[in-house]
Design a protein around this motif. Structure first.
Motif, mmCIF file in Angstrom:
data_model
loop_
_atom_site.group_PDB
_atom_site.id
_atom_site.type_symbol
_atom_site.label_atom_id
_atom_site.label_comp_id
_atom_site.label_asym_id
_atom_site.label_seq_id
_atom_site.Cartn_x
_atom_site.Cartn_y
_atom_site.Cartn_z
ATOM 1 N N ILE A 93 1.057 -1.207 -0.363
ATOM 2 C CA ILE A 93 0.007 -0.167 0.175
ATOM 3 C C ILE A 93 1.194 1.163 -0.338
ATOM 4 O O ILE A 93 0.367 2.277 0.665
ATOM 5 C CB ILE A 93 -0.818 0.093 1.392
ATOM 6 N N GLY B 224 -6.523 9.399 5.921
ATOM 7 C CA GLY B 224 -6.183 7.568 4.576
ATOM 8 C C GLY B 224 -5.728 6.634 4.935
ATOM 9 O O GLY B 224 -5.850 5.420 4.646
ATOM 10 N N GLN B 225 -4.499 7.346 5.337
ATOM 11 C CA GLN B 225 -2.977 6.552 6.104
ATOM 12 C C GLN B 225 -3.255 5.351 6.909
ATOM 13 O O GLN B 225 -3.956 4.580 7.200
ATOM 14 C CB GLN B 225 -1.947 7.162 6.000
ATOM 15 N N ARG C 258 -5.882 2.829 5.782
ATOM 16 C CA ARG C 258 -5.436 1.273 5.027
ATOM 17 C C ARG C 258 -5.194 0.766 6.284
ATOM 18 O O ARG C 258 -4.133 -0.129 5.528
ATOM 19 C CB ARG C 258 -3.967 2.297 4.257
ATOM 20 N N THR D 185 -14.846 4.899 4.850
ATOM 21 C CA THR D 185 -14.112 5.952 4.510
ATOM 22 C C THR D 185 -15.281 7.304 5.218
ATOM 23 O O THR D 185 -14.903 8.011 4.686
ATOM 24 C CB THR D 185 -14.487 6.092 2.815
ATOM 25 N N GLU E 295 -10.814 13.983 -0.105
ATOM 26 C CA GLU E 295 -9.624 14.098 -1.062
ATOM 27 C C GLU E 295 -8.551 12.363 -0.171
ATOM 28 O O GLU E 295 -7.627 11.640 -1.293
ATOM 29 C CB GLU E 295 -8.313 14.672 -1.033
ATOM 30 N N MET E 296 -8.588 11.856 0.671
ATOM 31 C CA MET E 296 -9.007 10.614 0.939
ATOM 32 C C MET E 296 -9.554 9.387 0.730
ATOM 33 O O MET E 296 -8.791 8.498 1.087
ATOM 34 C CB MET E 296 -8.171 11.455 2.230
ATOM 35 N N GLU F 47 -7.918 6.739 -1.472
ATOM 36 C CA GLU F 47 -6.895 5.900 -1.276
ATOM 37 C C GLU F 47 -7.488 4.291 -0.593
ATOM 38 O O GLU F 47 -6.787 3.920 -1.104
ATOM 39 C CB GLU F 47 -5.741 6.957 -1.061
ATOM 40 N N ASP G 179 -9.023 2.373 -3.482
ATOM 41 C CA ASP G 179 -8.526 1.799 -4.148
ATOM 42 C C ASP G 179 -8.061 0.470 -3.625
ATOM 43 O O ASP G 179 -8.401 -0.523 -4.020
ATOM 44 C CB ASP G 179 -7.070 2.690 -4.463
ATOM 45 N N LEU G 180 -7.763 0.361 -2.433
ATOM 46 C CA LEU G 180 -7.216 -0.208 -1.273
ATOM 47 C C LEU G 180 -7.976 -2.057 -1.627
ATOM 48 O O LEU G 180 -7.768 -2.566 -1.759
ATOM 49 C CB LEU G 180 -6.241 0.071 -0.028
#
Length: 248
Positions: A132, A148-149, A152, A172, A178-179, A182, A185-186
């Motif tokens: 990731i 977002g980090q 993930r 989410t 904006e996060m 990501e 996507d994961l």
């Protein structure tokens, strides 16, 4: 979906609070096949999160059965913790341990439960972090990461247990816009890899694109379930039609 492919089967699930005055789940039945992605959508308070949290008994059902790999988890004699090890859970609010590094957050459960040695757990953690793009964050603490980090990392922490299914409760909704991408996507990557997933989400685009099946809930009941194309383009239930007119 072939019957022998069923991973989770929920049968006539009821969840009541306050001695039956509040009915959070009203006779819900649902199956999730191995490798299937099921999105749960619906207005706030419709019972989506309660149903998801019932799958690993974070919510104790009032009545009904929840079969996971053929075992009824609602049976009081079942060791739920053994089965929870196979069910990864990701919440709205990351739930990372603030006093532990990213690496320690990911390796803690596999090491504590003696599923892996420290070396094995760390090797897997670095592999997952690399996947990731956050390998360089292994030694950092959660407060140094973006939302977002953190989310993930929370997903990777669940994956470190090699689960049979991943349960996502609005993963989410606590993130800045904006996060969101990501994290989605994961989750898309996990779906492509064949991970079984149940996702409570407000992201209709994600539900349409990634889910094999979408389940619409309202007032504690499953009102409609179908393929994304059918459910979004040809909704039958009036409550669903009304909901989609507001969110699409």
């Amino acid at each position: 979906m072939a019957t022998n492919n069923k991973l989770i089967s929920v049968e006539h699930l009821v969840k009541e609070y306050n001695h039956g005055k509040v009915v959070a789940l009203n006779d819900c039945s649902l199956t999730i096949g191995k490798g299937e992605v099921v999105a749960l959508i619906g207005p706030s308070g419709s019972g989506k999160s309660t149903l998801l949290r019932s799958l690993n008994l974070l919510e104790d059902p009032t009545s009904g059965a929840i079969y996971f790999e053929g075992v009824n988890l609602a049976d009081k004699s079942v060791d739920i913790n053994l089965h929870r090890q196979k069910m990864g859970m990701v919440f709205q609010h990351f739930n990372l341990f603030p006093h532990k590094t990213v690496l320690q957050n990911i390796t803690m459960a596999p090491i504590t439960l003696k599923l892996k040695t420290k070396g094995e757990a760390e090797a897997q953690a670095y592999e997952l972090l690399d996947r990731i793009g956050l390998k360089d964050k292994a030694g950092e603490y959660p407060n140094m990461l973006s939302g977002g980090q953190k989310q993930r990392i929370a997903i990777v922490r669940a994956l470190a247990m090699n689960p049979e299914v991943m349960l996502f409760d609005e993963p989410t909704s606590a993130l800045d816009p904006e996060m969101v991408g990501e994290v989605l996507d994961l989750m898309r990557d996990l779906a492509k890899d064949g991970m079984t997933m149940a996702v409570v989400t407000h992201e209709m685009g994600f539900a349409r694109e990634v889910a094999d099946r979408v389940v619409f809930m309202a007032d504690g009941a499953i009102r409609e379930e179908n393929t994304p194309a059918e459910l979004f383009d040809h909704p039958r239930d009036p409550r669903l039609q009304d909901f989609l007119s507001k969110v699409l």
